[in-house]
Write an enzyme that holds these catalytic residues in place. Sequence first.
Site, PDB file in Angstrom:
ATOM      1  N   ASP A  80       1.260  35.582  26.950  1.00  0.00           N
ATOM      2  CA  ASP A  80      -0.095  35.041  26.995  1.00  0.00           C
ATOM      3  C   ASP A  80      -0.295  34.387  28.371  1.00  0.00           C
ATOM      4  O   ASP A  80       0.674  34.057  29.056  1.00  0.00           O
ATOM      5  CB  ASP A  80      -0.244  34.012  25.875  1.00  0.00           C
ATOM      6  CG  ASP A  80      -1.553  33.271  25.917  1.00  0.00           C
ATOM      7  OD1 ASP A  80      -2.594  33.921  26.024  1.00  0.00           O
ATOM      8  OD2 ASP A  80      -1.518  32.024  25.863  1.00  0.00           O
ATOM      9  N   ASP A  82      -3.352  31.828  29.350  1.00  0.00           N
ATOM     10  CA  ASP A  82      -3.893  30.475  29.341  1.00  0.00           C
ATOM     11  C   ASP A  82      -2.989  29.513  28.582  1.00  0.00           C
ATOM     12  O   ASP A  82      -2.600  29.785  27.438  1.00  0.00           O
ATOM     13  CB  ASP A  82      -5.289  30.470  28.706  1.00  0.00           C
ATOM     14  CG  ASP A  82      -6.280  31.273  29.519  1.00  0.00           C
ATOM     15  OD1 ASP A  82      -6.680  30.788  30.581  1.00  0.00           O
ATOM     16  OD2 ASP A  82      -6.626  32.388  29.095  1.00  0.00           O
ATOM     17  N   GLU A  89      -6.937  26.537  30.544  1.00  0.00           N
ATOM     18  CA  GLU A  89      -7.722  27.522  29.799  1.00  0.00           C
ATOM     19  C   GLU A  89      -8.866  27.921  30.726  1.00  0.00           C
ATOM     20  O   GLU A  89      -9.759  27.109  31.006  1.00  0.00           O
ATOM     21  CB  GLU A  89      -8.265  26.927  28.498  1.00  0.00           C
ATOM     22  CG  GLU A  89      -7.199  26.555  27.479  1.00  0.00           C
ATOM     23  CD  GLU A  89      -6.616  27.766  26.761  1.00  0.00           C
ATOM     24  OE1 GLU A  89      -7.305  28.810  26.702  1.00  0.00           O
ATOM     25  OE2 GLU A  89      -5.486  27.653  26.245  1.00  0.00           O
ATOM     26  N   ARG A 125     -18.698  30.712  23.304  1.00  0.00           N
ATOM     27  CA  ARG A 125     -18.366  30.078  24.580  1.00  0.00           C
ATOM     28  C   ARG A 125     -18.936  30.859  25.762  1.00  0.00           C
ATOM     29  O   ARG A 125     -19.460  30.283  26.715  1.00  0.00           O
ATOM     30  CB  ARG A 125     -16.847  29.933  24.709  1.00  0.00           C
ATOM     31  CG  ARG A 125     -16.256  28.887  23.772  1.00  0.00           C
ATOM     32  CD  ARG A 125     -14.742  28.875  23.836  1.00  0.00           C
ATOM     33  NE  ARG A 125     -14.179  30.093  23.268  1.00  0.00           N
ATOM     34  CZ  ARG A 125     -12.912  30.462  23.416  1.00  0.00           C
ATOM     35  NH1 ARG A 125     -12.084  29.739  24.147  1.00  0.00           N
ATOM     36  NH2 ARG A 125     -12.470  31.566  22.844  1.00  0.00           N
ATOM     37  N   GLY A 170      -6.285  36.841  25.941  1.00  0.00           N
ATOM     38  CA  GLY A 170      -7.630  36.855  25.375  1.00  0.00           C
ATOM     39  C   GLY A 170      -8.643  36.317  26.365  1.00  0.00           C
ATOM     40  O   GLY A 170      -9.820  36.186  26.045  1.00  0.00           O
ATOM     41  N   LYS A 214      -3.435  42.237  20.897  1.00  0.00           N
ATOM     42  CA  LYS A 214      -2.143  41.833  21.467  1.00  0.00           C
ATOM     43  C   LYS A 214      -0.995  42.522  20.733  1.00  0.00           C
ATOM     44  O   LYS A 214      -0.011  42.938  21.351  1.00  0.00           O
ATOM     45  CB  LYS A 214      -1.989  40.311  21.410  1.00  0.00           C
ATOM     46  CG  LYS A 214      -2.910  39.578  22.372  1.00  0.00           C
ATOM     47  CD  LYS A 214      -2.567  38.098  22.484  1.00  0.00           C
ATOM     48  CE  LYS A 214      -3.431  37.412  23.534  1.00  0.00           C
ATOM     49  NZ  LYS A 214      -2.973  36.050  23.849  1.00  0.00           N
ATOM     50  N   ASP A 237       0.886  30.306  22.937  1.00  0.00           N
ATOM     51  CA  ASP A 237       0.700  28.942  22.435  1.00  0.00           C
ATOM     52  C   ASP A 237      -0.371  28.817  21.373  1.00  0.00           C
ATOM     53  O   ASP A 237      -0.453  27.796  20.691  1.00  0.00           O
ATOM     54  CB  ASP A 237       0.331  28.017  23.596  1.00  0.00           C
ATOM     55  CG  ASP A 237      -1.104  28.238  24.063  1.00  0.00           C
ATOM     56  OD1 ASP A 237      -1.907  27.287  23.997  1.00  0.00           O
ATOM     57  OD2 ASP A 237      -1.428  29.361  24.490  1.00  0.00           O
TER      58      ASP A 237
END
Length: 289
Positions: A80, A82, A89, A125, A170, A214, A237
């Site tokens: 991953d 971020d 992030e 977002r 992502g 993923k 995470d």
Amino acid sequence: MFAVSLVAAPGALDRSHVEAVRDAFGGGDAAWLSGGEAAEFAIPARPPQFAHVAGEMRMLGVDVNLLPAKGRRKRLLLADMDSTMIGQECIDELADLAGAGGEVAAVTAAAMRGELDFEAALEARLALLEGLEEGAVDRVIAERLTLTPGGAALVATMRAQGARCVLVSGGFTAFTGWVAGRLGFDAHRANVLEVAGGRLLGRARRPYLGREAKVAALEEECAALGIGPEAALAVGDGANDLGMIGRAGLGVALHAKPVVAERADARVDHGDLSALLYLQGYRREEFAA
């Protein structure tokens, strides 16, 4: 057979920690992988009191993990981005420049805890970024992104040993391309921000790269290499990493949200990304430059 791995921040692991865990589990002589930072010893079976002892040591700043002795060195790394390979992030940083930092950060945190649907949270977002200048991406990269310590050593060492390393996020390709280039990843996958007239449109190209994508990336990369998922290491995470963490032979929760840390094969709460090398049995002197 199993290997009991003990890893702490540099200089924070001492002999008393190792001896306490070894005495609790009845293990053999400890091998130091890095003085003051990482050690391990072998045991024949999983101790029934493992979770209790690991929890006690965690409060002392030491990560204790139990790993099958066979096949520890992995041939594929899926990471991953971020809050894993970088300390930020990216969508939160863009939102801060757009004046919506607090609102977006709250949604991001809830999504990473698994409290919100990833796709719905992503769309909500992104909508708040509509109209933001495309140059904001470059500003975030230049002024705000920091690489997580140990990441360069992790990627360089695994690649030097013949492993393939892929960044799977992502987040957005505008950032993964930079991070992958800086750290030496073989490839990167992420969502694509839609832009027109030099401004963000407040959306990303479908299909989104989320939890299922993923897992698909892991399976596709394994198939291309001719290996099974047991030969892969996945690290992340957030809740959208749980699929690949659960599918990989070694799934690692790095400074992760509780929902992830509780379900991963291994958890790193105190070490940096070099801990993933120690979990595979690498000694410090084997690290690639």
